[in-house]
Design an enzyme around this catalytic site. Structure first.
Site, PDB file in Angstrom:
ATOM      1  N   LYS A   1       0.868  -1.197   0.000  1.00 53.19           N
ATOM      2  CA  LYS A   1       0.000   0.000   0.000  1.00 53.19           C
ATOM      3  C   LYS A   1       0.894   1.233   0.000  1.00 53.19           C
ATOM      4  O   LYS A   1       1.921   1.281   0.702  1.00 53.19           O
ATOM      5  CB  LYS A   1      -0.876   0.004   1.262  1.00 53.19           C
ATOM      6  CG  LYS A   1      -1.609   1.321   1.531  1.00 53.19           C
ATOM      7  CD  LYS A   1      -2.681   1.591   0.506  1.00 53.19           C
ATOM      8  CE  LYS A   1      -3.298   2.982   0.708  1.00 53.19           C
ATOM      9  NZ  LYS A   1      -4.272   3.307  -0.362  1.00 53.19           N
TER      10      LYS A   1
ATOM     11  N   CYS B   1      -2.781   9.908  -6.398  1.00 51.56           N
ATOM     12  CA  CYS B   1      -3.923   9.634  -5.529  1.00 51.56           C
ATOM     13  C   CYS B   1      -4.924  10.782  -5.662  1.00 51.56           C
ATOM     14  O   CYS B   1      -4.571  11.950  -5.451  1.00 51.56           O
ATOM     15  CB  CYS B   1      -3.508   9.484  -4.070  1.00 51.56           C
ATOM     16  SG  CYS B   1      -4.940   9.226  -2.995  1.00 51.56           S
TER      17      CYS B   1
HETATM   18  O1  LIG Z   1      -3.655   6.352  -5.343  1.00 55.22           O
HETATM   19  C1  LIG Z   1      -4.751   6.005  -4.884  1.00 55.22           C
HETATM   20  N1  LIG Z   1      -5.747   5.659  -5.727  1.00 55.22           N
HETATM   21  C2  LIG Z   1      -6.977   5.343  -5.295  1.00 55.22           C
HETATM   22  O2  LIG Z   1      -7.879   5.100  -6.119  1.00 55.22           O
HETATM   23  N2  LIG Z   1      -7.230   5.308  -3.949  1.00 55.22           N
HETATM   24  C3  LIG Z   1      -6.163   5.360  -3.024  1.00 55.22           C
HETATM   25  C4  LIG Z   1      -6.544   6.047  -1.746  1.00 55.22           C
HETATM   26  O3  LIG Z   1      -7.538   6.777  -1.721  1.00 55.22           O
HETATM   27  O4  LIG Z   1      -5.771   5.878  -0.777  1.00 55.22           O
HETATM   28  N3  LIG Z   1      -4.977   5.948  -3.544  1.00 55.22           N
END
Ligand SMILES: O=C1NC(=O)NC(C(=O)O)N1
Length: 313
Positions: A45, A132
């Protein structure tokens, strides 16, 4: 018969499939499940320096054609993931190290995180998330071409390990051209196209309401909705970037056919988000069998025989 063996950045993978950062990779348990699955690779993540709660729930909603999310970069903090990948390297010396995703809240935080990776024993691939769409008040970095170029020039003044960037979708040839001209200036290992299509809106007919709480229901769109945009971005950068910069294809991969289409457009590795969220890690076994079947039907024994070979009319 067909082999899905894939070489990427000098490393051999059994198959090109991996999770999209953010999906099934927040905790060590989830990461271990990916490690033990049929996925050819996996990624953490996106992490920030300090742990983040993320946005208020509900913040993910599954729709008939995909998903909408506004997670807000919830993560256990950079050190949690660095400790995990370093421990992984020690425990699995022969395996490929997981990819490491970072998403600093500022230029300086990104530089700090990348310097820590550079100075660490990490021997894997790093993904810098420039896209993001869900941190309130923070625009998608890669939509600001000046800032992107400034950040990358600072990064590459010290970062010498393999680095890719996670890009948002672009929707105009002028933007493909400008983005590619900037990216071609740097020794990037790859670009990952695409992140979710930012700030979409899903409406529930029965409740006459949005379905996620953050940002009045606006969120990143994934799944079947985004495949044409994902394929266009994979192809748009594949045809514009130096051949030394590889492409990871992300967006709308739900079947072996979707995977084949991404490879045909020029992708090398393939990331699965929404479909992994919905189906769990068994999705990888299904996808690789479906892709093998398509390759066998077409008489291909390796992906190299057709990667990037999309015909024009
Ligand atoms: O880079 C991102 N893309 C997404 O679609 N969602 C996550 C997030 O919101 O953390 N981050």
């Amino acid at each position: 018969s067909a082999s899905l063996r894939t070489e990427f950045l000098g490393r051999q993978y059994e198959n090109p499939f991996m999770n999209a950062s953010g999906v099934h990779c927040l905790t060590i348990d989830e990461l271990e499940e990916l490690s033990n699955s049929k996925a050819g690779a996996f990624i953490t993540k996106s992490s920030t320096e300090v742990e983040r709660e993320g946005n208020p729930e509900p913040r993910y909603y599954s729709t008939p054609l995909g998903s909408i999310n506004s997670m807000g970069l919830p993560n256990r903090g950079f050190k949690y993931y660095l400790d995990y990948v370093l421990d992984y390297q020690d425990k699995h010396p022969a395996a490929n190290t997981p990819f490491f995703s970072v998403a600093g809240m500022s230029i300086d935080e990104n530089l700090k995180l990348l310097r820590a990776i550079q100075d660490s024993a990490f021997d894997g691939v790093t993904e810098l998330n420039l896209s993001c769409p869900n941190v309130p008040g923070k625009p998608q970095l890669a939509y600001d071409f000046e800032v992107t170029e400034e950040l990358l020039s600072k990064v590459f003044s010290f970062f010498k390990k393999p680095l890719g960037v996670k890009l948002p979708p672009y929707f105009d040839f002028a933007h493909f051209d400008t983005a590619a001209s900037i990216l071609n200036k740097f020794p990037l290992a790859y670009v990952n196209c695409i992140n979710s299509v930012g700030n979409g809106l899903y409406v529930d007919l029965e409740t006459e309401s949005v379905v996620i709480k953050p940002k009045n229901g606006f969120g990143g769109i994934g799944g079947e909705y985004v495949k044409p945009t994902a394929l266009a971005n994979v192809r748009g950068f594949y045809t514009r970037l130096n051949s030394s910069i590889k492409i990871i294809g992300t967006g709308g991969i739900r079947t072996g056919q979707d995977a084949f289409e991404h490879l045909l457009c020029g992708a090398t590795m393939l990331q699965v988000g929404t479909e992994l969220y919905e189906e769990g890690v068994s999705v990888f076994e299904r996808l690789l069998h479906e892709l093998e079947d398509i390759m066998n039907k077409k008489g291909y024994t390796s992906i190299d025989e057709f990667r990037g070979k999309l015909s024009s009319l």
